[in-house]
Design an enzyme around this catalytic site. Structure first.
Site, short mmCIF file in Angstrom:
data_model
loop_
_atom_site.label_atom_id
_atom_site.label_comp_id
_atom_site.label_asym_id
_atom_site.label_seq_id
_atom_site.Cartn_x
_atom_site.Cartn_y
_atom_site.Cartn_z
N CYS A 7 0.84 -1.19 0.00
CA CYS A 7 0.00 0.00 0.00
C CYS A 7 0.88 1.25 0.00
O CYS A 7 1.82 1.36 0.76
CB CYS A 7 -0.96 0.10 1.18
SG CYS A 7 -2.18 -1.19 1.22
N ARG A 51 4.21 -0.56 -4.52
CA ARG A 51 3.86 -1.00 -3.17
C ARG A 51 2.51 -1.71 -3.11
O ARG A 51 2.11 -2.20 -2.06
CB ARG A 51 3.82 0.21 -2.23
CG ARG A 51 5.15 0.91 -2.07
CD ARG A 51 5.00 2.12 -1.21
NE ARG A 51 4.75 1.76 0.16
CZ ARG A 51 5.68 1.68 1.11
NH1 ARG A 51 6.93 1.96 0.81
NH2 ARG A 51 5.37 1.35 2.32
N HIS A 63 17.68 -38.06 -1.88
CA HIS A 63 16.92 -38.40 -0.67
C HIS A 63 15.43 -38.14 -0.85
O HIS A 63 14.70 -38.05 0.15
CB HIS A 63 17.47 -37.61 0.52
CG HIS A 63 18.89 -37.97 0.85
ND1 HIS A 63 19.24 -39.19 1.37
CD2 HIS A 63 20.04 -37.28 0.69
CE1 HIS A 63 20.56 -39.23 1.53
NE2 HIS A 63 21.07 -38.08 1.12
N ASN A 122 -2.34 2.61 5.22
CA ASN A 122 -1.43 1.51 4.91
C ASN A 122 -1.13 0.80 6.20
O ASN A 122 -0.71 1.43 7.17
CB ASN A 122 -0.14 2.08 4.29
CG ASN A 122 0.99 1.06 4.25
OD1 ASN A 122 0.73 -0.14 4.18
ND2 ASN A 122 2.22 1.54 4.28
N GLY A 123 -1.34 -0.53 6.24
CA GLY A 123 -1.05 -1.30 7.46
C GLY A 123 -2.24 -2.18 7.79
O GLY A 123 -3.09 -2.44 6.94
N LYS A 145 5.85 -4.67 -3.04
CA LYS A 145 7.17 -4.50 -2.45
C LYS A 145 7.02 -3.92 -1.05
O LYS A 145 6.01 -3.31 -0.74
CB LYS A 145 7.97 -3.53 -3.32
CG LYS A 145 9.46 -3.78 -3.26
CD LYS A 145 10.16 -3.15 -4.41
CE LYS A 145 11.64 -3.33 -4.31
NZ LYS A 145 12.06 -4.67 -4.74
N GLU A 202 17.44 -18.44 -4.57
CA GLU A 202 17.08 -17.13 -5.12
C GLU A 202 16.52 -17.30 -6.55
O GLU A 202 15.53 -16.68 -6.91
CB GLU A 202 18.33 -16.23 -5.11
CG GLU A 202 18.29 -14.98 -5.99
CD GLU A 202 17.26 -13.94 -5.57
OE1 GLU A 202 16.56 -14.13 -4.57
OE2 GLU A 202 17.13 -12.93 -6.30
N GLU A 251 8.03 -16.17 -8.58
CA GLU A 251 7.46 -14.85 -8.33
C GLU A 251 6.98 -14.16 -9.61
O GLU A 251 5.90 -13.60 -9.64
CB GLU A 251 8.58 -14.03 -7.68
CG GLU A 251 8.19 -12.76 -7.04
CD GLU A 251 9.39 -12.09 -6.38
OE1 GLU A 251 10.55 -12.51 -6.58
OE2 GLU A 251 9.16 -11.10 -5.69
N LYS A 276 12.73 -16.33 -7.64
CA LYS A 276 12.49 -15.31 -8.68
C LYS A 276 11.62 -15.90 -9.79
O LYS A 276 10.73 -15.23 -10.31
CB LYS A 276 13.84 -14.85 -9.23
CG LYS A 276 13.86 -13.42 -9.61
CD LYS A 276 14.54 -12.52 -8.61
CE LYS A 276 13.93 -12.53 -7.24
NZ LYS A 276 14.65 -11.68 -6.30
N TRP A 304 -2.55 -2.87 -1.63
CA TRP A 304 -2.22 -4.29 -1.61
C TRP A 304 -3.17 -4.89 -0.58
O TRP A 304 -3.05 -4.62 0.61
CB TRP A 304 -0.77 -4.51 -1.21
CG TRP A 304 -0.37 -5.96 -1.28
CD1 TRP A 304 -0.03 -6.66 -2.39
CD2 TRP A 304 -0.26 -6.88 -0.18
NE1 TRP A 304 0.26 -7.96 -2.07
CE2 TRP A 304 0.14 -8.13 -0.72
CE3 TRP A 304 -0.46 -6.79 1.19
CZ2 TRP A 304 0.34 -9.26 0.06
CZ3 TRP A 304 -0.26 -7.91 1.97
CH2 TRP A 304 0.14 -9.13 1.40
C1 F6R Z 1 11.87 -11.28 -3.86
C2 F6R Z 1 11.64 -10.11 -3.01
C3 F6R Z 1 11.21 -10.33 -1.60
C4 F6R Z 1 12.00 -9.41 -0.65
C5 F6R Z 1 11.47 -9.57 0.78
C6 F6R Z 1 12.26 -8.73 1.77
O1 F6R Z 1 12.23 -10.91 -5.14
O2 F6R Z 1 11.78 -9.00 -3.44
O3 F6R Z 1 11.34 -11.67 -1.23
O4 F6R Z 1 13.35 -9.76 -0.73
O5 F6R Z 1 10.13 -9.20 0.85
O6 F6R Z 1 12.17 -7.37 1.50
P1 F6R Z 1 13.18 -6.34 2.12
O7 F6R Z 1 14.54 -6.67 1.60
O8 F6R Z 1 12.70 -5.00 1.71
O9 F6R Z 1 13.12 -6.53 3.62
#
Ligand code: F6R
Length: 607
Positions: free
Chosen positions: A2, A27, A502, A98-99, A602, A479, A486, A483, A74
């Protein structure tokens, strides 16, 4: 998670707020809305889906007035519909939030008993009703705002406007970020400095519990007790250029191309240019006698932490406990006296990581945070911030922040190893030199897009993909899998290559591609055997390796992407880049929304 913004000024508010939302859309992008107050009347316009839908709705329902608030959502409570979109209205007020208001059910019960009708399924609507309830009792907007926030539990950043008050905007924060921007005859609120970047370079970050009353010419800030307080005004160097796509199709593409710069700038921060030795700020503890470190983070940042654990254990001989923040927070492990808690976060606002910061601080741990946004809440609450210099990261999927995090963790490892006497001077120099080689190697890897694209064609047809790595390459496999899931919505799992036999090996057939991160390090032979086992079961093997590894893998792998030779120490940083490019290329083939993948946002400021 948000985004909110607001303005009280002298120009039409809607375009200012709309552009602010555009910069905050990363966001949250489930719905968006704006409310303004003009000649004492509050009006609003909202739309489900992306901000462009709000743009269209605004053409049909234009909003006048020079004071306004906006929100990009969001969804937490309630589906992403227009009805549930912010701003929420009740009587004479409109708010954006937001929250999560944790006590919203209790508040709602009381408000409904008083005859209030709720339109939405959101927690936030309770804030609007509560605020209006106070206004109806005859309180001034300022008193009503204070009375309202005192009754809220949970996390919030809120902006409020009021009927009959064209020159008034009130904001409040607790557990979610909110900043004030100062203009000439106009003042702004925004979830972060990105929202405010083109509007003002003079910014105040509110502290937890703060609330503020803004008019065209004045800013008043109060703390949770209601006392007037001063907060520093900072000059930001963010430019609009840093938050544009610069001709790239996606922010993610742009940010992938920024790996060399992010690594280079971060290394410049931690390496003395004259001695070419690691030079970090003084630690708030003695690294030589440190009993243990706890590392925590979420998502990609957590995988960076896992690489950090391998480095700190191997090179600095430091025992490390690591867990994702959402688990560590409630695990309650014993903490050594004055141990180190190392937190990693791009945004510095992630609720789970911030929660652990506060728990561990209360437990007497020294808090060192590796952050991209240094003035974030975590930055302010840490004993020491090790800043990475990745620049704004807009794409929801983290890319360059990951390699910048690793660059800081590599420097920290060398620094600790030196303090603990676990590294010869010669080896220290080799490790530092391998880091200094990274920006140019990273540039070379950016030349591999075409080769990676042919690998992506295999992955794009799959429903499930296995990523394999051993040792320090295991978190890079994780990672890669994260990705891919995601942004391409293809199911992917990462396994330690040795674990394949295993259990997960039963998944393998010609429809399940296996992606291996396999530089020719001391574990290469073992990984090779594991890949042969997978190939023997019909698996299609795709590998990232170096020239020596490629020679050994040519009869096993269907696709090999050859990376520059690099010291095993720095390899995880370099190998991250093609793995992220692979996910990007697959997402392009699948036609997904690369920068704003479904269900995500994000900076996750809720638990
Ligand atoms: C994956 C991604 C998320 C962030 C996670 C932590 O591509 O972006 O998994 O890495 O939400 O976010 P931060 O680093 O802002 O604490």
């Amino acid at each position: 998670m948000c985004g909110i913004c607001g303005v009280v000024g002298h120009r039409p508010a809607t375009p200012i707020v709309f552009e602010g939302l555009r910069r905050l859309e990363y966001r949250g992008y489930d719905s968006a809305g704006i409310a303004t107050v003009d000649k004492g009347q509050v009006a609003r316009c909202r739309a489900a889906g992306k901000l462009d839908n709000l743009g269209k709705a605004l053409q049909e329902t234009p909003l006048s007035g020079s004071t306004g608030i906006g929100h990009t959502r969001w969804a937490t409570h309630g589906a992403p519909t227009t009805t549930n979109a912010h701003p929420h209205r009740a009587g004479q007020v409109a708010i954006v939030h937001n929250g999560i208001i944790e006590n919203f059910s209790e508040l709602k019960k009381v408000l409904v008993a008083k005859g209030r009708h709720f339109e939405t399924e959101t927690d936030s609507e309770a804030v609007a009703h509560l605020l209006d309830e106070h206004i109806q009792q005859g309180m001034s907007p300022k008193d009503a705002a204070f009375a309202t926030i005192q009754k809220l539990q949970g996390a919030y950043a809120i902006a409020m406007i009021f009927e009959g008050h064209d020159n008034l905007l009130i904001g409040a924060r607790h557990g979610a970020p909110l900043a004030i921007g100062y203009g000439e005859g106009e003042m702004f609120l925004g979830s972060d400095s990105l929202a405010l970047a083109p509007l003002s370079d003079q910014i105040t970050y509110l502290e937890d519990g703060d609330w503020c009353v803004l008019t065209q010419d004045k800013v008043e800030i109060f703390n949770a007790k209601g006392d007037s307080v001063e907060r520093p005004v900072q000059t930001t160097s963010l430019t609009t250029g840093q938050i544009g796509k610069d001709g790239y199709r996606h922010f993610m593409e742009k940010e992938l191309h920024e790996h060399p710069v992010a690594i280079g700038q971060t290394l410049q921060r931690v390496i003395d240019p004259e001695t070419r030795r690691i030079a970090l700020p003084k630690m708030p503890f003695d690294a030589a006698t440190l009993p243990r470190a706890t590392i925590t983070a979420c998502g990609s940042a957590f995988y960076a932490g896992v690489v950090g654990r391998y480095w700190l254990e191997e090179f600095a001989r430091l025992p490390v406990d690591i867990d994702v923040a959402s688990e560590l927070r409630y695990r309650n492990p014993p903490q050594p006296n004055q141990g180190l808690a190392l937190l990693i976060s791009q945004s510095g606002e992630t609720a789970d990581t911030l929660g652990v910061l506060r728990e561990l601080k209360a437990a007497g741990q020294r808090i060192v945070s590796v952050l991209n946004v240094e003035h974030s809440t975590m930055g302010r609450e840490s004993d020491l911030v090790l800043g990475m210099v990745a620049g704004p990261e807009i794409s929801v999927a983290s890319t360059k922040a990951f390699t910048a995090q690793l660059s800081v963790l590599a420097a920290l490892t060398i620094d600790f190893a030196r303090s603990r006497g676990t590294l010869s001077e010669e080896r220290e120099r080799q490790l530092t030199d391998s880091l200094l080689d990274l920006p140019s190697h990273a540039l070379d890897v950016l030349g591999l897009f075409d080769e990676i694209r042919s690998m992506a064609r295999v992955i794009a047809q799959a429903r499930d993909v296995l990523y394999l790595g051993r040792g320090i390459c295991m978190p890079i496999a994780q990672e890669g899998a994260l990705k891919l899931k995601e942004i391409s919505y293809i199911h992917a799992e990462a396994y330690a290559a040795g674990e394949l036999k295993h259990g997960p090996i039963s998944l393998i057939d010609h429809t399940v591609p296996v992606v291996a991160i396999a530089p020719s390090n001391i574990l290469f032979d073992k990984t090779l055997s594991n890949l042969q086992e997978a190939k023997a079961r019909g698996g299609r093997i795709l590998v990232f390796t170096d020239a020596k590894g490629a020679e050994r893998l040519k009869d096993v792998a269907e696709h090999i992407v050859v990376l520059p030779d690099i010291d095993a120490f720095a390899a995880p940083i370099l190998y991250t880049i093609p793995v992220q490019i692979l996910a990007y290329e697959v997402a392009l083939l699948k036609g997904t929304d690369v920068d704003q993948p479904r269900n995500l946002a994000k900076s996750v400021t809720v638990e």
